[in-house]
Motif scaffolding. Structure first.
Motif, PDB file in Angstrom:
ATOM      1  N   LEU A  76       0.814  -1.213   0.000  1.00 44.56           N
ATOM      2  CA  LEU A  76       0.000   0.000   0.000  1.00 44.56           C
ATOM      3  C   LEU A  76       0.851   1.268   0.000  1.00 44.56           C
ATOM      4  CD1 LEU A  76      -2.596  -1.047   2.744  1.00 44.56           C
ATOM      5  CD2 LEU A  76      -2.871  -1.176   0.256  1.00 44.56           C
ATOM      6  N   GLY A  77       0.323   2.304  -0.631  1.00 46.86           N
ATOM      7  CA  GLY A  77       0.978   3.602  -0.650  1.00 46.86           C
ATOM      8  C   GLY A  77       0.609   4.414   0.578  1.00 46.86           C
ATOM      9  N   ILE A  78       1.115   3.973   1.737  1.00 49.93           N
ATOM     10  CA  ILE A  78       0.837   4.657   2.999  1.00 49.93           C
ATOM     11  C   ILE A  78       2.147   4.935   3.719  1.00 49.93           C
ATOM     12  CG2 ILE A  78      -1.476   3.697   3.307  1.00 49.93           C
ATOM     13  CD1 ILE A  78      -0.266   1.575   5.140  1.00 49.93           C
ATOM     14  N   ASP A  79       2.126   5.913   4.611  1.00 48.24           N
ATOM     15  CA  ASP A  79       3.280   6.237   5.440  1.00 48.24           C
ATOM     16  C   ASP A  79       3.012   5.693   6.836  1.00 48.24           C
ATOM     17  OD1 ASP A  79       5.364   7.258   6.891  1.00 48.24           O
ATOM     18  OD2 ASP A  79       5.143   9.324   6.196  1.00 48.24           O
ATOM     19  N   THR A  80       3.520   4.501   7.115  1.00 49.15           N
ATOM     20  CA  THR A  80       3.196   3.834   8.378  1.00 49.15           C
ATOM     21  C   THR A  80       3.853   4.486   9.593  1.00 49.15           C
ATOM     22  OG1 THR A  80       5.002   2.246   8.007  1.00 49.15           O
ATOM     23  CG2 THR A  80       2.792   1.611   7.280  1.00 49.15           C
ATOM     24  N   SER A  81       4.718   5.469   9.357  1.00 45.01           N
ATOM     25  CA  SER A  81       5.310   6.192  10.488  1.00 45.01           C
ATOM     26  C   SER A  81       4.314   7.187  11.090  1.00 45.01           C
ATOM     27  CB  SER A  81       6.579   6.936  10.055  1.00 45.01           C
ATOM     28  OG  SER A  81       6.264   7.994   9.146  1.00 45.01           O
ATOM     29  N   LYS A  82       3.220   7.423  10.358  1.00 37.18           N
ATOM     30  CA  LYS A  82       2.187   8.348  10.837  1.00 37.18           C
ATOM     31  C   LYS A  82       1.014   7.568  11.425  1.00 37.18           C
ATOM     32  CE  LYS A  82       3.408  11.901   7.450  1.00 37.18           C
ATOM     33  NZ  LYS A  82       2.941  12.745   6.324  1.00 37.18           N
ATOM     34  N   ASN A 125       2.941  -3.362   3.854  1.00 37.32           N
ATOM     35  CA  ASN A 125       2.543  -4.638   3.259  1.00 37.32           C
ATOM     36  C   ASN A 125       1.520  -5.378   4.115  1.00 37.32           C
ATOM     37  OD1 ASN A 125       4.607  -4.594   1.060  1.00 37.32           O
ATOM     38  ND2 ASN A 125       6.005  -4.693   2.806  1.00 37.32           N
ATOM     39  N   ILE A 126       0.548  -5.969   3.452  1.00 37.61           N
ATOM     40  CA  ILE A 126      -0.455  -6.810   4.113  1.00 37.61           C
ATOM     41  C   ILE A 126      -0.411  -8.189   3.475  1.00 37.61           C
ATOM     42  CG2 ILE A 126      -2.932  -7.219   4.401  1.00 37.61           C
ATOM     43  CD1 ILE A 126      -3.340  -4.232   4.637  1.00 37.61           C
ATOM     44  N   HIS A 127      -0.395  -9.224   4.311  1.00 36.52           N
ATOM     45  CA  HIS A 127      -0.429 -10.601   3.831  1.00 36.52           C
ATOM     46  C   HIS A 127      -1.622 -11.295   4.477  1.00 36.52           C
ATOM     47  CE1 HIS A 127       3.634 -10.037   2.254  1.00 36.52           C
ATOM     48  NE2 HIS A 127       3.945  -9.502   3.425  1.00 36.52           N
ATOM     49  N   GLY A 158      -5.404  10.305   5.191  1.00 40.26           N
ATOM     50  CA  GLY A 158      -4.140  11.010   4.971  1.00 40.26           C
ATOM     51  C   GLY A 158      -3.267  10.413   3.890  1.00 40.26           C
ATOM     52  N   ALA A 159      -3.644   9.263   3.351  1.00 50.22           N
ATOM     53  CA  ALA A 159      -2.840   8.613   2.309  1.00 50.22           C
ATOM     54  C   ALA A 159      -2.993   9.362   0.989  1.00 50.22           C
ATOM     55  CB  ALA A 159      -3.261   7.161   2.146  1.00 50.22           C
ATOM     56  N   LYS A 160      -1.877   9.778   0.414  1.00 46.75           N
ATOM     57  CA  LYS A 160      -1.889  10.532  -0.833  1.00 46.75           C
ATOM     58  C   LYS A 160      -1.347   9.687  -1.986  1.00 46.75           C
ATOM     59  CE  LYS A 160      -3.251  14.075   1.582  1.00 46.75           C
ATOM     60  NZ  LYS A 160      -4.667  14.488   1.542  1.00 46.75           N
ATOM     61  N   GLY A 161      -1.764  10.040  -3.205  1.00 46.28           N
ATOM     62  CA  GLY A 161      -1.264   9.339  -4.384  1.00 46.28           C
ATOM     63  C   GLY A 161      -1.873   7.954  -4.523  1.00 46.28           C
ATOM     64  N   ARG A 162      -1.154   7.083  -5.217  1.00 46.76           N
ATOM     65  CA  ARG A 162      -1.653   5.720  -5.440  1.00 46.76           C
ATOM     66  C   ARG A 162      -1.713   4.956  -4.128  1.00 46.76           C
ATOM     67  NH1 ARG A 162       1.930   2.650  -9.414  1.00 46.76           N
ATOM     68  NH2 ARG A 162       0.454   0.991  -8.879  1.00 46.76           N
ATOM     69  N   LEU A 190      -0.352  -0.264  -4.621  1.00 42.06           N
ATOM     70  CA  LEU A 190       0.882  -0.219  -5.403  1.00 42.06           C
ATOM     71  C   LEU A 190       1.164  -1.551  -6.094  1.00 42.06           C
ATOM     72  CD1 LEU A 190       3.208   1.776  -2.967  1.00 42.06           C
ATOM     73  CD2 LEU A 190       1.770   2.643  -4.833  1.00 42.06           C
ATOM     74  N   ASN A 191       1.157  -2.623  -5.324  1.00 43.38           N
ATOM     75  CA  ASN A 191       1.424  -3.946  -5.880  1.00 43.38           C
ATOM     76  C   ASN A 191       0.525  -4.980  -5.222  1.00 43.38           C
ATOM     77  OD1 ASN A 191       3.909  -3.478  -7.637  1.00 43.38           O
ATOM     78  ND2 ASN A 191       4.614  -2.659  -5.678  1.00 43.38           N
TER      79      ASN A 191
END
Length: 231
Positions: A45-51, A167-169, A200-204, A207-208
């Motif tokens: 995923l296109g996320i910033d997990t530090s936030k 990543n999610i599995h 708050g997730a921006k853009g795509r 992702l994969n």
């Protein structure tokens, strides 16, 4: 790599983005071990997990189940004990159950607890936490509605949580599932993950995406196919 893996790998084009059903069919075809392999979906995923506001975590009930018998234990007291037992909990208890776990017993897959029992369960954090077994209200395993929680888990509820890399599995069934059943589980998982997109997730966001059997190669799926499917 084993000869079996190399043979399976030849069937998959690592550069291609497959259609959903084609990918799932290949995952079944490349499951050649002498045991029933789990089919898993992996999503980046296109996320910033530090936030803190971009954490993706929850639970989803697979409509066709996981293909695995899940052992559920419940921490409850009073009338909730009967509810948990009636719902199919394998073991129900309190302090004595906590002592059993502290003594090294881990013959279970999921722990459910009522909120008033968390003072007991909380002491088990050091042993349950590292195994990913600590109940959590965010995934519905800390609740007074223990009956529904246990029924959902037994029916095929699985937890998901994005790791530091976004990543999610998740398991979506077994290699002996019918293709349509795997497809239904897959689309339910993807719909849930898409709905869980943080504001708050921006853009795509997707992702994969790939699916694979336990011992098989990863098979990439076109994220656009998911977007079209859920549009």
């Amino acid at each position: 790599m084993s000869k079996r893996y190399n043979e399976s790998n030849k069937k998959v084009d690592s550069e291609k983005l497959y259609d959903i059903k084609e990918a799932l069919s290949l995952a079944k075809e490349t499951a050649t071990a002498n045991f029933s392999e789990t089919v898993e979906v992996s999503v980046n995923l296109g996320i910033d997990t530090s936030k803190n506001d971009q954490q993706v975590r929850g639970a989803v009930v697979l409509p066709k189940g996981t293909g695995k018998e899940v052992k559920v234990i419940a921490f409850a007291q009073g009338e909730k004990v009967k509810e948990a037992e009636a719902a199919g909990a394998d073991v129900v208890g309190g302090e004595e159950l906590a002592d059993k776990i502290q003594g090294g017993w881990f013959d279970f897959d999921v722990v459910v607890a009522t909120p008033d029992m968390m003072s007991v369960v909380g002491k088990l954090g050091p042993v349950l936490g590292p195994k990913g077994l600590m109940p959590n209200p965010k995934v519905g395993t800390v609740t007074f509605d223990v009956e529904q929680a246990i029924k959902d888990i037994k029916a095929g509820q699985v937890e998901y949580r994005a790791d530091k890399g976004g990543n999610i599995h998740l398991p979506i069934g077994k290699d002996n599932f019918e293709l349509d059943d795997l497809y239904e589980n897959f689309t339910t998982v993807m719909e849930t993950i898409v709905k869980a997109r943080p504001a708050g997730a921006k853009g795509r966001y997707l992702l994969n995406i790939a699916v694979s059997a336990t011992m098989g190669p990863g098979i990439k799926i076109d994220p656009q196919a998911i977007i079209k499917l859920l549009a």
